[in-house]
Design a protein around this motif. Structure first.
Motif, short mmCIF file in Angstrom:
data_model
loop_
_atom_site.label_atom_id
_atom_site.label_comp_id
_atom_site.label_asym_id
_atom_site.label_seq_id
_atom_site.Cartn_x
_atom_site.Cartn_y
_atom_site.Cartn_z
N GLU A 52 -3.63 13.90 0.14
CA GLU A 52 -2.22 13.75 -0.22
C GLU A 52 -1.35 14.81 0.46
O GLU A 52 -0.67 15.60 -0.20
CB GLU A 52 -2.05 13.80 -1.74
CG GLU A 52 -2.78 12.69 -2.47
CD GLU A 52 -2.59 12.73 -3.98
OE1 GLU A 52 -2.05 13.74 -4.46
OE2 GLU A 52 -2.96 11.75 -4.64
N ASP A 109 0.82 -1.20 0.00
CA ASP A 109 0.00 0.00 0.00
C ASP A 109 0.85 1.25 0.00
O ASP A 109 0.54 2.24 -0.66
CB ASP A 109 -0.93 0.01 1.23
CG ASP A 109 -2.07 -0.98 1.07
OD1 ASP A 109 -2.28 -1.42 -0.06
OD2 ASP A 109 -2.72 -1.29 2.07
N SER A 169 -7.99 6.75 4.23
CA SER A 169 -8.89 7.32 3.24
C SER A 169 -8.73 8.83 3.16
O SER A 169 -8.68 9.42 2.08
CB SER A 169 -10.34 6.96 3.58
OG SER A 169 -11.24 7.52 2.67
N ASP A 228 -5.26 9.69 1.60
CA ASP A 228 -5.25 9.44 0.15
C ASP A 228 -6.04 10.51 -0.60
O ASP A 228 -5.71 10.84 -1.75
CB ASP A 228 -5.81 8.06 -0.15
CG ASP A 228 -4.87 6.94 0.28
OD1 ASP A 228 -3.68 7.23 0.53
OD2 ASP A 228 -5.34 5.79 0.40
N SER A 263 0.82 4.20 -2.80
CA SER A 263 0.51 5.57 -2.40
C SER A 263 1.60 6.53 -2.85
O SER A 263 1.33 7.62 -3.36
CB SER A 263 0.34 5.66 -0.88
OG SER A 263 0.14 6.98 -0.46
N SER A 287 1.20 7.09 -6.60
CA SER A 287 0.06 7.92 -6.94
C SER A 287 0.29 9.36 -6.53
O SER A 287 -0.11 10.29 -7.23
CB SER A 287 -1.22 7.39 -6.26
OG SER A 287 -1.11 7.47 -4.86
N LYS A 288 1.00 9.56 -5.40
CA LYS A 288 1.30 10.91 -4.97
C LYS A 288 2.22 11.61 -5.96
O LYS A 288 2.02 12.77 -6.30
CB LYS A 288 1.93 10.90 -3.58
CG LYS A 288 0.96 10.64 -2.45
CD LYS A 288 1.65 10.68 -1.12
CE LYS A 288 2.14 12.05 -0.77
NZ LYS A 288 2.69 12.13 0.60
N ARG A 299 1.69 5.60 4.86
CA ARG A 299 1.72 6.46 3.67
C ARG A 299 3.01 7.28 3.59
O ARG A 299 3.14 8.13 2.72
CB ARG A 299 0.51 7.39 3.67
CG ARG A 299 -0.82 6.67 3.47
CD ARG A 299 -0.83 5.92 2.13
NE ARG A 299 -2.13 5.32 1.85
CZ ARG A 299 -2.39 4.03 1.94
NH1 ARG A 299 -1.43 3.18 2.33
NH2 ARG A 299 -3.58 3.56 1.65
#
Length: 427
Positions: free
Chosen positions: A114, A3, A108, A111, A7, A10-11, A133
């Motif tokens: 960010e 995860d 949540s 995400d 993350s 995606s960041k 994260r």
């Protein structure tokens, strides 16, 4: 791919499509007003021209912070009632199941926003979620809840203090406290284990203040921390008062007599408020009191003015004495006003805070079990009539004014965003 890696990827991709300003997420655990007010003060302080600021909390106190309405994100917390019931019984404040839900809710939120930095107040799950994260995380804490403190532990009000009395209960508490602290550590350590993280051990102070950096909402002069606590930084007092909450009777207060400000806050023994008001009715004082929306009084003494909320900072400035639950939020209002304080303490946090303030001569602590009409009246008269309390409070006021919270926060945020360990800030 785990995860955390997803993350991170995606960041990095979404960063191309967003504002270049760093994103700072403040997270409050809304079980008491203090844990919302302190991060709210910091969120309002941070320069919005330099940062995108977000504030996440359960909406139960949202109406008291209209200045943060555009920053607010809803984040569920257990009810204040459940929290205070567990506190009163000496039980762990959170179950493993609750903390697991918190972690998922945190993830949540993280995400969706960010953030580049998270600053939390008593949101214990951030010990897990922020690390999952890979977001730098700073925790707001009182000094006495960190591993750098050297506390004197008074037994809080527990069922055994009523059954066995305070003296015997204190002996039992001194003996059993390490075991009790270890029991309170189990839920978070269990959640950390589930996510492959090491245990934080059995010292509850580590559980309450685990973070990359710890922001101490205290004054170094009165709440010392060990020199070895390199990640701990004094940011200074963070007192807060509700905006636009001036009651209609405010301008008609009799200022010819000493004014006593009474507020038992969101975690004090609110059923003691009538006793406090009756005790003060026999003294030559004017009383201004806040109920925090927790009770409705059937009658009010002729020398008292009562409202749901009043501006605590202005009240403390006017007052010759502040009577509260001994928690840091109102006692720092008293200190900022240079006003002695009587703390009617029940839980361990309140006893710890007042142990430092009473040792400094700023006020006195009264156990809730002993808060009779006569005891309250006698202590109030002493604090009003003996000048050394006022002298000590004025000295603390001068120390408090030496803290520039805005400058300290700005410096710490810059260092944390650069990935550099901030230099420990001592006064």
């Amino acid at each position: 791919m785990d995860d955390g890696s997803r993350s991170d990827r995606s960041k990095s991709l979404s960063a191309q499509y967003r504002d270049s300003k760093p994103r700072i997420l403040f997270v409050a655990e809304a079980v008491t007003l203090a844990h919302v007010a302190r991060p709210a003060v910091l969120a309002a302080t941070l320069d919005r021209s330099s940062y995108d600021v977000f504030f996440a909390a359960d909406p139960r106190y949202k109406h008291l912070f209209p200045e943060l309405a555009d920053l607010h994100r809803d984040l569920w917390s257990i009810s204040s009632k459940d929290f205070l019931n567990s506190l009163a019984k000496g039980q762990p404040l959170y179950t493993r199941q609750i903390l697991e839900r918190y972690v998922l809710d945190d993830l949540s939120l993280i995400d969706s926003i960010e953030p580049d930095l998270i600053i939390g107040d008593f949101r214990l799950s951030l010990s897990v979620s922020a690390r999952l994260r890979n977001v730098p995380y700073a925790a707001i804490s009182n000094t006495y809840w960190t591993i750098g403190s050297n506390n004197r532990y008074s037994v809080p009000q527990l069922p055994m203090t009523k059954l066995l009395g305070v003296t015997l209960s204190q002996h039992l508490f001194t003996w059993s406290r390490p075991l009790a602290f270890a029991l309170h550590c189990i839920p978070l350590n269990s959640v950390r284990k589930k996510y492959g993280m090491t245990s934080l051990g059995h010292d509850l102070r580590k559980i309450y203040s685990d973070a990359d950096q710890v922001l101490l909402a205290d004054m170094a002069e009165y709440f010392p921390v060990a020199d070895t606590a390199k990640s701990h930084h004094y940011i200074g007092p963070l007192p807060w008062s509700p905006r636009d909450q001036v009651p209609p009777w405010w301008t008609s207060i009799d200022r010819a007599k000493p004014i006593v400000y009474v507020s038992l806050g969101s975690s004090g023994q609110i059923d003691l408020l009538p006793t406090v008001l009756e005790a003060l009715a026999a003294l030559p004082v004017t009383v201004i009191a806040a109920t925090a929306g927790r009770t409705t009084l059937s009658s009010v003494p002729s020398n008292a003015h009562v409202s749901e909320f009043i501006p605590g900072d202005k009240a403390a400035d006017l007052a010759s004495l502040v009577i509260c639950n001994g928690g840091s939020l109102t006692t720092y209002q008293a200190i900022q006003g240079g006003t002695p304080v009587l703390g009617i303490a029940s839980n361990l946090d309140q006893h710890l805070n007042m142990s430092y303030l009473s040792a400094a001569g700023i006020g006195e602590v009264l156990r809730t079990e002993k808060a009779s009409l006569n005891e309250i009246r006698a202590l109030a008269a002493r604090l009003l009539n003996q000048a050394h309390y006022k002298t000590a409070a004025l000295k603390a006021q001068q120390a408090a004014h030496g803290y520039n919270v805005q400058a300290r926060l700005a410096s710490l945020v810059k260092d944390m965003l650069r990935g550099e360990p901030p230099q420990p800030q001592y006064n």
